[in-house]
Design a protein around this motif. Structure first.
Motif, mmCIF file in Angstrom:
data_model
loop_
_atom_site.group_PDB
_atom_site.id
_atom_site.type_symbol
_atom_site.label_atom_id
_atom_site.label_comp_id
_atom_site.label_asym_id
_atom_site.label_seq_id
_atom_site.Cartn_x
_atom_site.Cartn_y
_atom_site.Cartn_z
ATOM 1 N N ALA A 247 26.881 19.951 -106.994
ATOM 2 C CA ALA A 247 28.229 20.006 -107.539
ATOM 3 C C ALA A 247 28.440 21.320 -108.264
ATOM 4 O O ALA A 247 27.497 22.076 -108.505
ATOM 5 C CB ALA A 247 28.454 18.828 -108.496
ATOM 6 N N GLY A 248 29.702 21.577 -108.593
ATOM 7 C CA GLY A 248 30.023 22.768 -109.367
ATOM 8 C C GLY A 248 29.643 24.049 -108.648
ATOM 9 O O GLY A 248 29.610 24.108 -107.410
ATOM 10 N N SER A 285 34.548 15.886 -103.410
ATOM 11 C CA SER A 285 33.753 15.620 -104.609
ATOM 12 C C SER A 285 34.168 16.495 -105.777
ATOM 13 O O SER A 285 34.006 16.120 -106.945
ATOM 14 C CB SER A 285 32.272 15.825 -104.311
ATOM 15 O OG SER A 285 32.042 17.157 -103.875
ATOM 16 N N ALA A 286 34.721 17.681 -105.461
ATOM 17 C CA ALA A 286 35.136 18.583 -106.529
ATOM 18 C C ALA A 286 36.347 18.046 -107.290
ATOM 19 O O ALA A 286 36.664 18.524 -108.376
ATOM 20 C CB ALA A 286 35.457 19.963 -105.956
ATOM 21 N N THR A 288 36.566 15.513 -108.908
ATOM 22 C CA THR A 288 36.169 14.862 -110.156
ATOM 23 C C THR A 288 36.277 15.809 -111.339
ATOM 24 O O THR A 288 36.201 15.376 -112.493
ATOM 25 C CB THR A 288 34.722 14.352 -110.047
ATOM 26 O OG1 THR A 288 33.849 15.455 -109.759
ATOM 27 C CG2 THR A 288 34.599 13.312 -108.944
ATOM 28 N N LEU A 289 36.451 17.093 -111.090
ATOM 29 C CA LEU A 289 36.618 18.069 -112.156
ATOM 30 C C LEU A 289 38.007 17.946 -112.771
ATOM 31 O O LEU A 289 38.930 17.411 -112.161
ATOM 32 C CB LEU A 289 36.433 19.486 -111.612
ATOM 33 C CG LEU A 289 35.059 19.847 -111.038
ATOM 34 C CD1 LEU A 289 35.130 21.191 -110.330
ATOM 35 C CD2 LEU A 289 34.014 19.884 -112.144
ATOM 36 N N THR A 290 38.160 18.465 -113.974
ATOM 37 C CA THR A 290 39.492 18.555 -114.560
ATOM 38 C C THR A 290 40.301 19.555 -113.745
ATOM 39 O O THR A 290 39.724 20.407 -113.040
ATOM 40 C CB THR A 290 39.419 19.040 -116.009
ATOM 41 O OG1 THR A 290 38.903 20.385 -116.014
ATOM 42 C CG2 THR A 290 38.531 18.129 -116.846
ATOM 43 N N GLU A 292 41.770 22.187 -114.699
ATOM 44 C CA GLU A 292 41.386 23.539 -115.105
ATOM 45 C C GLU A 292 40.021 23.917 -114.530
ATOM 46 O O GLU A 292 39.815 25.047 -114.077
ATOM 47 C CB GLU A 292 41.341 23.637 -116.634
ATOM 48 C CG GLU A 292 42.679 23.447 -117.326
ATOM 49 C CD GLU A 292 43.081 21.989 -117.449
ATOM 50 O OE1 GLU A 292 44.238 21.748 -117.840
ATOM 51 O OE2 GLU A 292 42.247 21.087 -117.153
ATOM 52 N N GLY A 293 39.106 22.945 -114.538
ATOM 53 C CA GLY A 293 37.776 23.212 -113.992
ATOM 54 C C GLY A 293 37.811 23.444 -112.497
ATOM 55 O O GLY A 293 37.115 24.318 -111.972
ATOM 56 N N LEU A 294 38.629 22.645 -111.790
ATOM 57 C CA LEU A 294 38.760 22.823 -110.346
ATOM 58 C C LEU A 294 39.354 24.181 -110.018
ATOM 59 O O LEU A 294 38.884 24.875 -109.117
ATOM 60 C CB LEU A 294 39.626 21.715 -109.761
ATOM 61 C CG LEU A 294 39.895 21.797 -108.256
ATOM 62 C CD1 LEU A 294 38.594 21.764 -107.462
ATOM 63 C CD2 LEU A 294 40.821 20.658 -107.820
ATOM 64 N N LEU A 297 36.712 26.813 -110.495
ATOM 65 C CA LEU A 297 35.694 26.773 -109.450
ATOM 66 C C LEU A 297 36.249 27.301 -108.131
ATOM 67 O O LEU A 297 35.544 27.996 -107.376
ATOM 68 C CB LEU A 297 35.181 25.343 -109.271
ATOM 69 C CG LEU A 297 34.028 25.164 -108.278
ATOM 70 C CD1 LEU A 297 32.834 26.023 -108.652
ATOM 71 C CD2 LEU A 297 33.618 23.686 -108.203
#
Length: 344
Positions: A247-248, A285-286, A288-290, A292-294, A297
């Motif tokens: 992930a990430g 799966s990405a 699941t990030l917020t 802002e986080g998505l 990324l």
């Protein structure tokens, strides 16, 4: 004008409608594609919608914006029926293609024409290419459309070249079964015939771009003789539908490594490789990030993809513009924070 490495954007959803680009055109109709829209609203209303959309969706301002952001080319999907002139005096598809060349030349960018085929709804879903490449009814018409486009724009300074068939699907053997698609030898013969026809009509300057059909490993030595010049192999690199063990940033790096491997396979063909379509969309799966986080990324992933593409002749992001400004697909959003120098 000199081009160098290609850094471009697709102009999807303009001359060939796509519901994910302009969902408002399809709202309340139950349609998901252009033919479905025609059937849902009737020929007269469909023609009105298409003309209004083409007048407004892409304008000269877009071409100026594309050049200002540092892109030097556009990849323009054009329906294979572009030479079917309209009898009512309203603009035809070719009028808009002509206009695109005018705007491109003013902006100082190149145009790659990408021929999109839908054989009159005669094929079943997912079988369009099989009809095109294997039946006498469609094959000459597709080659003729590409040839006529190449001949029409051969004298334009913005003309980069033509891709005679967008995203064909080739057969693939799994055990004792063969998937639906075009036999590889049939597609190769189709490409050779397209090349000869385009060269006869437009000379040796336009690039002839061949889709790898999702199989970058199948083209080693293809068109390797001195008879063939100025031929590129097109590779589309999407990973949003793939699974990844991680992930990430770690997962994103693994996806970029897949791009590198596919590019390496395509380069073994001996032809210059172009990434005709790519996006910063990540696997589900990405999600699941917020938000802002998505977004962060996606930008990391896009930057790494661009770095991976340095071994190619260039790339076209998918796409310049979407109605909803989709963050991973709309270049105005996905690449908005990138400086022009990152494309060099």
């Amino acid at each position: 004008m000199e081009l160098g490495t290609v850094h471009g954007v697709n102009l999807c959803g303009w001359l060939v409608l796509e519901s994910w680009v302009t969902p408002s055109l399809f709202a309340s109709t139950g349609a998901f594609d252009e033919e479905g829209l025609r059937q849902a609203v009737g020929d007269e209303r469909y023609a009105q919608l298409v003309d209004q959309h083409r007048e407004r969706f892409i304008t000269e301002q877009d071409f100026r914006g594309i050049a200002a952001r540092g892109y030097n080319a556009v990849r323009l999907p054009v329906p294979w029926t572009a030479f079917t002139e309209k009898a009512d005096g309203t603009p035809s598809t070719l009028d808009y293609v002509d206009q695109a060349f005018d705007w491109a030349e003013l902006a100082g960018i190149k145009v790659l024409l990408d021929v999109v085929v839908d054989p009159d709804g005669a094929a079943k879903p997912g079988e369009q290419v099989e009809y095109i490449a294997t039946t006498s009814r469609f094959r000459p018409r597709v080659i003729g459309a590409s040839t006529s486009l190449a001949e029409r724009y051969a004298g334009r300074s913005a003309f980069l070249g033509i891709e005679p068939l967008n995203e064909p699907v080739v057969q693939k053997r799994t055990g004792l079964t063969m998937s639906a698609g075009v036999p590889v030898h049939v597609l190769r013969n189709f490409y050779r015939d397209c090349y000869d026809a385009i060269r006869a009509a437009a000379g040796s300057s336009p690039v002839v771009v061949l889709s790898c059909a999702g199989r970058p490993d199948l083209w080693n030595g293809f068109m390797a003789s001195s008879h063939y010049r100025n031929v590129w192999l097109d590779l589309h690199l999407y990973h949003y539908g793939q699974s990844v063990d991680g992930a990430g940033p770690a997962g994103a790096r693994k996806l970029v490594e897949r791009s590198r491997r596919d590019i390496a396979r395509a380069r073994r063909s001996g032809l210059p490789v172009i990434v005709g379509e790519w996006s910063s969309a990540l696997p589900v799966s990405a999600a699941t990030l917020t938000p802002e986080g998505l977004s962060a990324l996606e930008r990391v992933y896009a930057a790494a993809q661009i770095e991976a593409f340095r071994s190619t002749t260039g790339w076209f992001f998918q796409t310049w513009k979407t109605e909803a400004k989709l963050s991973a697909w709309d270049a105005r959003v996905a690449l908005s924070s990138f400086e022009r120098g990152m494309f060099d």
